[in-house]
Design a protein around this motif. Structure first.
Motif, PDB file in Angstrom:
ATOM      1  N   LEU A   1       0.853  -1.188   0.000  1.00 35.37           N
ATOM      2  CA  LEU A   1       0.000   0.000   0.000  1.00 35.37           C
ATOM      3  C   LEU A   1       0.885   1.232   0.000  1.00 35.37           C
ATOM      4  O   LEU A   1       1.527   1.546   1.014  1.00 35.37           O
ATOM      5  N   ALA A   2       0.925   1.912  -1.109  1.00 36.92           N
ATOM      6  CA  ALA A   2       1.731   3.128  -1.208  1.00 36.92           C
ATOM      7  C   ALA A   2       1.222   4.157  -0.215  1.00 36.92           C
ATOM      8  O   ALA A   2       0.046   4.480  -0.180  1.00 36.92           O
ATOM      9  N   GLY A   3       2.097   4.640   0.625  1.00 32.05           N
ATOM     10  CA  GLY A   3       1.715   5.625   1.627  1.00 32.05           C
ATOM     11  C   GLY A   3       1.264   5.005   2.925  1.00 32.05           C
ATOM     12  O   GLY A   3       1.373   5.614   3.985  1.00 32.05           O
ATOM     13  N   GLY A   4       0.723   3.781   2.865  1.00 33.91           N
ATOM     14  CA  GLY A   4       0.344   3.063   4.069  1.00 33.91           C
ATOM     15  C   GLY A   4      -0.753   3.704   4.882  1.00 33.91           C
ATOM     16  O   GLY A   4      -0.834   3.492   6.093  1.00 33.91           O
ATOM     17  N   SER A   5      -1.624   4.480   4.245  1.00 33.04           N
ATOM     18  CA  SER A   5      -2.663   5.191   4.985  1.00 33.04           C
ATOM     19  C   SER A   5      -4.006   4.485   4.902  1.00 33.04           C
ATOM     20  O   SER A   5      -4.207   3.604   4.069  1.00 33.04           O
ATOM     21  N   TYR A   6      -4.940   4.897   5.771  1.00 32.68           N
ATOM     22  CA  TYR A   6      -6.295   4.359   5.710  1.00 32.68           C
ATOM     23  C   TYR A   6      -6.958   4.679   4.366  1.00 32.68           C
ATOM     24  O   TYR A   6      -7.553   3.783   3.743  1.00 32.68           O
TER      25      TYR A   6
ATOM     26  N   ALA B   1     -12.389   8.168  21.768  1.00 31.54           N
ATOM     27  CA  ALA B   1     -11.675   7.122  21.027  1.00 31.54           C
ATOM     28  C   ALA B   1     -10.867   7.763  19.911  1.00 31.54           C
ATOM     29  O   ALA B   1     -11.159   7.591  18.730  1.00 31.54           O
ATOM     30  N   PRO B   2      -9.824   8.516  20.259  1.00 32.19           N
ATOM     31  CA  PRO B   2      -9.095   9.299  19.254  1.00 32.19           C
ATOM     32  C   PRO B   2      -8.334   8.468  18.240  1.00 32.19           C
ATOM     33  O   PRO B   2      -8.005   8.971  17.163  1.00 32.19           O
ATOM     34  N   LEU B   3      -8.021   7.214  18.539  1.00 29.43           N
ATOM     35  CA  LEU B   3      -7.322   6.366  17.574  1.00 29.43           C
ATOM     36  C   LEU B   3      -8.280   5.681  16.609  1.00 29.43           C
ATOM     37  O   LEU B   3      -7.878   5.267  15.523  1.00 29.43           O
ATOM     38  N   HIS B   4      -9.552   5.537  17.003  1.00 30.51           N
ATOM     39  CA  HIS B   4     -10.470   4.695  16.255  1.00 30.51           C
ATOM     40  C   HIS B   4     -11.611   5.430  15.569  1.00 30.51           C
ATOM     41  O   HIS B   4     -11.847   5.232  14.378  1.00 30.51           O
ATOM     42  N   ASN B   5     -12.348   6.246  16.307  1.00 32.18           N
ATOM     43  CA  ASN B   5     -13.519   6.882  15.693  1.00 32.18           C
ATOM     44  C   ASN B   5     -13.179   7.695  14.445  1.00 32.18           C
ATOM     45  O   ASN B   5     -13.953   7.689  13.488  1.00 32.18           O
ATOM     46  N   PRO B   6     -12.042   8.393  14.399  1.00 35.40           N
ATOM     47  CA  PRO B   6     -11.724   9.089  13.145  1.00 35.40           C
ATOM     48  C   PRO B   6     -11.588   8.139  11.967  1.00 35.40           C
ATOM     49  O   PRO B   6     -12.041   8.451  10.851  1.00 35.40           O
ATOM     50  N   ALA B   7     -10.974   6.970  12.179  1.00 35.45           N
ATOM     51  CA  ALA B   7     -10.865   5.984  11.100  1.00 35.45           C
ATOM     52  C   ALA B   7     -12.238   5.444  10.734  1.00 35.45           C
ATOM     53  O   ALA B   7     -12.545   5.240   9.561  1.00 35.45           O
ATOM     54  N   ASN B   8     -13.086   5.208  11.735  1.00 42.06           N
ATOM     55  CA  ASN B   8     -14.450   4.756  11.471  1.00 42.06           C
ATOM     56  C   ASN B   8     -15.207   5.779  10.636  1.00 42.06           C
ATOM     57  O   ASN B   8     -15.905   5.428   9.676  1.00 42.06           O
ATOM     58  N   ILE B   9     -15.079   7.038  10.993  1.00 42.42           N
ATOM     59  CA  ILE B   9     -15.776   8.108  10.274  1.00 42.42           C
ATOM     60  C   ILE B   9     -15.264   8.215   8.842  1.00 42.42           C
ATOM     61  O   ILE B   9     -16.048   8.382   7.893  1.00 42.42           O
ATOM     62  N   ALA B  10     -13.949   8.104   8.657  1.00 39.84           N
ATOM     63  CA  ALA B  10     -13.388   8.165   7.306  1.00 39.84           C
ATOM     64  C   ALA B  10     -13.945   7.044   6.435  1.00 39.84           C
ATOM     65  O   ALA B  10     -14.275   7.257   5.258  1.00 39.84           O
ATOM     66  N   GLY B  11     -14.069   5.847   7.013  1.00 35.99           N
ATOM     67  CA  GLY B  11     -14.643   4.732   6.277  1.00 35.99           C
ATOM     68  C   GLY B  11     -16.101   4.962   5.926  1.00 35.99           C
ATOM     69  O   GLY B  11     -16.550   4.660   4.809  1.00 35.99           O
ATOM     70  N   ILE B  12     -16.850   5.498   6.857  1.00 35.97           N
ATOM     71  CA  ILE B  12     -18.263   5.795   6.611  1.00 35.97           C
ATOM     72  C   ILE B  12     -18.413   6.811   5.487  1.00 35.97           C
ATOM     73  O   ILE B  12     -19.208   6.634   4.555  1.00 35.97           O
TER      74      ILE B  12
END
Length: 399
Positions: free
Chosen positions: A58-63, A118-129
């Protein structure tokens, strides 16, 4: 109907396209080690010849990079039109959610309001949504919350010894996490043991980059190790777990960091990573410990000690535990961690069966302890299936 499930963690994204009723999986995979140079996407696809696996860097390795690669894969395989709903794992729902919820602008705002918890998780959840709603605007999207399973905890288990006004005005209480995993493995453990779930007292240990232990009585959560945020409890990949509350002020004064910076360090620079000075990945630490790396050895020892101590404490919530269940990436794959943990739990009558424990790798769940008053077993979790089922049950309800 096929449901696309997105399970976004702090350093990984699990995904699956599956049928909630049968559990049939058309496509699944894992983007792991996100945020590092070794980030990669593994894709497993069902075919007439069995399962076909392909891995790509994964280039960049980001979500966002992981999600874009997933959408490209669905398009390339012609599977995108078959998606009938999207189920999203959301870590923290605060007191606003005790069950799955159809995602609306108001629900998304409520999830955003929980980001400080949940600063490590909810932002990733929101980005996915947000990315999935843009890709599938015509489909229903359902949020399934890690905190929902623990809403059955009694007040004695979820209240902190803090001023009442903090709870009443700010919701300061213990919420618990990994609820979909704890619920699933409790059901599976009952099936493997051949006993009704309603009659069992289980201690479930979900061990991965994030880790928690849960006391499950008759299929209901009655206590768990995580609390207001996913930072409480066990030592984890990069999270400290329990520390003296006075640590924040002490470190702030000594180092010049502000409270937000201290909290960030406890979330991102602590746990196995902080103790070892090497990695937050249990696989790397076990290899390094085998080569004599002192930091890796210390990290493993602290992880196991704190885990065993927490497991033993959960017996208080249950009165009489019947079984200890290991699950999650570490719980399913690290025979060493399991054996070391059981060796410390003689107080519960647990003793490891070395041969059975060595055989219990991913795909081969089963009992790993010698006969005794409490049995230990490994169960492979399936959070994606639980999320799909939760979404299906919600969407099946009359409007």
């Amino acid at each position: 109907m096929w449901t696309l499930v997105l399970n976004c963690g702090s350093s990984s994204v699990k995904f699956a396209l599956l049928r909630p009723d049968s559990g049939e999986v058309a496509l699944s995979g894992l983007a792991e080690r996100l945020g590092s140079e070794g980030a990669a996407l593994r894709i497993d696809r069902a075919s007439e010849k069995g399962s076909e696996r392909r891995t790509q860097a994964l280039a960049g390795g980001s979500y966002p990079a992981a999600f874009e690669a997933l959408l490209s894969e669905l398009d390339a395989l012609g599977l995108r039109p078959d998606v009938g709903a999207v189920g999203h794992r959301v870590v923290h729902g605060g007191e606003a959610f005790s069950a799955p919820a159809l995602i609306t602008p108001a629900v998304l705002d409520a999830i955003r309001a929980c980001v400080p918890l949940a600063p490590l998780h909810n932002p990733a959840n929101i980005a996915g949504i947000e990315a999935a709603r843009a890709a599938f605007p015509e489909l229903p999207h359902v949020a399934v919350f890690d905190t929902a399973f623990h809403q059955t905890m009694p007040e004695v288990a979820y209240r902190y010894g803090v001023p009442e006004v903090w709870y009443r005005q700010h919701g300061v209480r213990r919420y618990g996490f990994h609820g979909t995993s704890h619920a699933y493995v409790a059901q599976e453990a009952a099936r493997l043991l051949g006993r009704p779930l309603e009659e069992l007292n289980l201690i479930t240990a979900h061990l991965g980059n994030g880790a928690s232990v849960c006391a499950v009585q008759g299929g209901r959560s009655v206590d768990t190790s995580m609390g207001l945020t996913p930072l409480e409890g066990l030592v984890m990949g990069s999270r400290s777990g329990d520390v003296d509350p006075g640590l924040h002020d002490f470190i702030a004064r000594q180092s010049g960091l502000n409270l937000s910076e201290v909290t960030a360090a406890l979330n991102r620079e602590s746990g196995l990573l902080g103790l070892s000075g090497l990695s937050n990945d249990m696989r790397e630490l076990e290899e390094a410990a085998g080569r004599g790396h002192p930091g890796a050895r210390l990290a493993l020892d602290v992880f196991v000690y704190r885990l065993a101590k927490t497991v033993a404490g959960m017996a208080v919530a249950l009165g009489r535990p019947d079984a200890l269940v290991f699950t999650g990436g570490i719980g399913e794959n690290s025979a060493g961690v399991r054996a070391a943990t059981l060796a410390r739990l003689g107080v519960l009558g647990l003793e490891p069966d070395d041969e059975a424990n060595a055989r219990a790798v991913r795909g081969t769940p089963g009992v790993i302890s010698r006969p005794g008053p409490v049995v230990a077993l490994v169960v492979n979790t399936n959070e994606e299936l639980m999320i799909a089922r939760g979404a299906a049950l919600l969407l099946a309800q009359p409007v």
